[in-house]
Design an enzyme around this catalytic site. Structure first.
Site, PDB file in Angstrom:
ATOM      1  N   HIS A  59       0.806  -1.220   0.000  1.00  0.00           N
ATOM      2  CA  HIS A  59       0.000   0.000   0.000  1.00  0.00           C
ATOM      3  C   HIS A  59       0.834   1.263   0.000  1.00  0.00           C
ATOM      4  O   HIS A  59       0.332   2.342   0.339  1.00  0.00           O
ATOM      5  CB  HIS A  59      -0.956  -0.007   1.218  1.00  0.00           C
ATOM      6  CG  HIS A  59      -1.952  -1.109   1.154  1.00  0.00           C
ATOM      7  ND1 HIS A  59      -2.603  -1.597   2.266  1.00  0.00           N
ATOM      8  CD2 HIS A  59      -2.394  -1.854   0.112  1.00  0.00           C
ATOM      9  CE1 HIS A  59      -3.414  -2.582   1.910  1.00  0.00           C
ATOM     10  NE2 HIS A  59      -3.303  -2.767   0.618  1.00  0.00           N
ATOM     11  N   CYS A  70       3.475  13.187  -7.628  1.00  0.00           N
ATOM     12  CA  CYS A  70       2.688  14.212  -8.307  1.00  0.00           C
ATOM     13  C   CYS A  70       1.328  13.635  -8.692  1.00  0.00           C
ATOM     14  O   CYS A  70       1.254  12.521  -9.205  1.00  0.00           O
ATOM     15  CB  CYS A  70       3.439  14.675  -9.564  1.00  0.00           C
ATOM     16  SG  CYS A  70       2.471  15.744 -10.635  1.00  0.00           S
ATOM     17  N   CYS A 118       3.721  20.206  -7.345  1.00  0.00           N
ATOM     18  CA  CYS A 118       4.796  19.461  -8.011  1.00  0.00           C
ATOM     19  C   CYS A 118       5.885  20.438  -8.464  1.00  0.00           C
ATOM     20  O   CYS A 118       5.590  21.426  -9.145  1.00  0.00           O
ATOM     21  CB  CYS A 118       4.244  18.702  -9.211  1.00  0.00           C
ATOM     22  SG  CYS A 118       5.511  17.838 -10.147  1.00  0.00           S
ATOM     23  N   GLU A 160      -6.879 -11.275  18.284  1.00  0.00           N
ATOM     24  CA  GLU A 160      -8.266 -11.660  17.961  1.00  0.00           C
ATOM     25  C   GLU A 160      -8.288 -12.474  16.671  1.00  0.00           C
ATOM     26  O   GLU A 160      -7.420 -12.317  15.814  1.00  0.00           O
ATOM     27  CB  GLU A 160      -9.116 -10.390  17.753  1.00  0.00           C
ATOM     28  CG  GLU A 160      -9.298  -9.550  19.020  1.00  0.00           C
ATOM     29  CD  GLU A 160      -9.850  -8.165  18.675  1.00  0.00           C
ATOM     30  OE1 GLU A 160      -9.628  -7.225  19.480  1.00  0.00           O
ATOM     31  OE2 GLU A 160     -10.460  -8.016  17.593  1.00  0.00           O
TER      32      GLU A 160
HETATM   33  P1  OAD Z   1      -6.934  -3.503  10.708  1.00  0.00           P
HETATM   34  O1  OAD Z   1      -7.033  -2.321  11.608  1.00  0.00           O
HETATM   35  O2  OAD Z   1      -8.069  -3.860   9.802  1.00  0.00           O
HETATM   36  O3  OAD Z   1      -6.640  -4.815  11.575  1.00  0.00           O
HETATM   37  C1  OAD Z   1      -5.621  -4.771  12.541  1.00  0.00           C
HETATM   38  C2  OAD Z   1      -5.457  -6.178  13.066  1.00  0.00           C
HETATM   39  O4  OAD Z   1      -4.380  -6.184  14.007  1.00  0.00           O
HETATM   40  C3  OAD Z   1      -6.695  -6.683  13.819  1.00  0.00           C
HETATM   41  O5  OAD Z   1      -6.994  -8.005  13.383  1.00  0.00           O
HETATM   42  C4  OAD Z   1      -6.247  -6.690  15.296  1.00  0.00           C
HETATM   43  O6  OAD Z   1      -6.849  -7.755  16.028  1.00  0.00           O
HETATM   44  C5  OAD Z   1      -4.767  -6.944  15.131  1.00  0.00           C
HETATM   45  N1  OAD Z   1      -3.928  -6.484  16.255  1.00  0.00           N
HETATM   46  C6  OAD Z   1      -4.181  -5.482  17.140  1.00  0.00           C
HETATM   47  N2  OAD Z   1      -3.155  -5.381  18.017  1.00  0.00           N
HETATM   48  C7  OAD Z   1      -2.231  -6.335  17.659  1.00  0.00           C
HETATM   49  C8  OAD Z   1      -0.965  -6.735  18.151  1.00  0.00           C
HETATM   50  N3  OAD Z   1      -0.405  -6.120  19.225  1.00  0.00           N
HETATM   51  N4  OAD Z   1      -0.296  -7.752  17.545  1.00  0.00           N
HETATM   52  C9  OAD Z   1      -0.856  -8.384  16.474  1.00  0.00           C
HETATM   53  N5  OAD Z   1      -2.054  -8.045  15.934  1.00  0.00           N
HETATM   54  C10 OAD Z   1      -2.727  -7.041  16.541  1.00  0.00           C
HETATM   55  O7  OAD Z   1      -5.587  -3.305   9.851  1.00  0.00           O
HETATM   56  P2  OAD Z   1      -5.178  -4.059   8.543  1.00  0.00           P
HETATM   57  O8  OAD Z   1      -5.658  -5.483   8.540  1.00  0.00           O
HETATM   58  O9  OAD Z   1      -3.731  -3.861   8.368  1.00  0.00           O
HETATM   59  O10 OAD Z   1      -5.343  -0.108   3.531  1.00  0.00           O
HETATM   60  O11 OAD Z   1      -5.956  -3.225   7.414  1.00  0.00           O
HETATM   61  C11 OAD Z   1      -5.621  -3.500   6.078  1.00  0.00           C
HETATM   62  C12 OAD Z   1      -5.783  -2.242   5.292  1.00  0.00           C
HETATM   63  O12 OAD Z   1      -7.041  -1.632   5.569  1.00  0.00           O
HETATM   64  C13 OAD Z   1      -4.790  -1.155   5.607  1.00  0.00           C
HETATM   65  O13 OAD Z   1      -3.536  -1.380   5.011  1.00  0.00           O
HETATM   66  C14 OAD Z   1      -5.472   0.024   4.950  1.00  0.00           C
HETATM   67  C15 OAD Z   1      -6.898  -0.223   5.345  1.00  0.00           C
HETATM   68  O14 OAD Z   1      -7.769   0.085   4.299  1.00  0.00           O
HETATM   69  C16 OAD Z   1      -5.082   1.037   2.822  1.00  0.00           C
HETATM   70  O15 OAD Z   1      -4.799   2.076   3.381  1.00  0.00           O
HETATM   71  C17 OAD Z   1      -5.155   0.870   1.354  1.00  0.00           C
END
Ligand code: OAD
Length: 246
Positions: A120, A128, A150, A218
């Site tokens: 991402h 730009c 830019c 979780e």
């Molecule tokens: P989320 O916020 O959807 O999920 C975070 C995950 O981390 C959850 O399953 C939590 O249970 C877990 N979590 C929390 N604390 C933790 C810890 N200490 N150790 C391990 N796990 C833990 O974030 P992502 O799955 O990364 O995309 O979201 C994916 C994408 O959604 C992001 O990259 C972003 C967003 O849209 C873009 O920006 C394009």
């Protein structure tokens, strides 16, 4: 739990080609809020699903730029946590490790991981809006406007963060490499992702030959795929796993 930790340690010890797929959870213990957690403080009233879009940026460039500058500030104050460090250590111990991250914070590289695919983008990089040429903060030095324009002669288009926004395509080459690495790996370690955003959430399905491990406090959308699921924070679980490896 110790038995599960030993199971994970044994699987990783024998891994010939390891892919580590990470999400915002791996950076939570570095003080960076996960994506679906409530926004912090002054940003609490904004919906990130609206801010992190091209439409949101075009509608209010300064608001979106300021939001990313706020997040960049959080990232720059943050340090890699023991979870990032353990993943970098795995790269030193095992024959072939690739990190595929959804995070834009650059903490895997700061922890020492060298093979990192940023699905991402990266919040430290800019581009730009018109010609997508890459720009660093140094290229934008001296500009007061937010967002800056830019600097290429005759362009003057708005500058945006070099991150993938909702509804945008990922870099084709990065995604191709991520799919290839997932298809080739014999172990996939999934850490800290809810597994709801595509195409990242499909990569475990590409890992048809792999034994899959998940570390997350979780259950996620991917937990059913895991041969071993360690329910706990990455910063605590991963160091224990490495300590148990042969
Ligand atoms: P989320 O916020 O959807 O999920 C975070 C995950 O981390 C959850 O399953 C939590 O249970 C877990 N979590 C929390 N604390 C933790 C810890 N200490 N150790 C391990 N796990 C833990 O974030 P992502 O799955 O990364 O995309 O979201 C994916 C994408 O959604 C992001 O990259 C972003 C967003 O849209 C873009 O920006 C394009």
């Amino acid at each position: 739990m110790q038995d599960l930790i030993q199971q994970v340690a044994d699987i990783l010890t024998d891994a010939q080609r390891l892919v580590v797929l990470t999400g915002a959870g791996i950076s939570k213990e570095s003080g960076i809020p996960t994506f679906r957690e409530a926004q912090q403080g002054l940003w609490a009233r904004h919906d990130p699903q609206r801010l992190a879009t091209l439409q949101g940026f075009l509608a209010n460039p300064k608001l979106v730029w300021d939001w990313y500058q706020f997040r960049l500030g959080l990232v720059e104050q943050a340090q890699p946590n023991p979870g990032h460090t353990a993943i970098a250590e795995l790269e030193r111990r095992l024959p072939h490790v690739a990190v595929i991250t959804q995070n834009v914070d650059g903490l895997h590289a700061r922890a020492g991981s060298r093979q990192v695919l940023e699905l991402h983008g990266n919040i430290h990089r800019f581009k730009c809006l018109r010609n997508h040429s890459n720009l660093s903060m140094a290229d934008l030095a001296g500009q007061e406007a937010t967002p800056p324009l830019c600097p290429h002669p005759g362009c003057q288009a708005l500058v945006r963060p070099d991150v993938v926004w909702f509804g945008e395509n990922l870099s084709y080459s990065v995604l191709n490499r991520a799919v290839a690495a997932s298809e080739a790996c014999d172990v996939m370690l999934i850490v800290g992702t809810s597994g709801v955003v595509q195409p990242a959430a499909s990569l475990p399905y590409n890992a048809r030959r792999a034994r899959i491990i998940e570390i997350n406090p979780e259950e996620s959308e991917l937990t059913d795929l895991a041969q071993v699921y360690l329910a706990g924070p990455a910063g605590e679980m991963l160091p224990q796993v490495l300590a148990a490896m042969r």
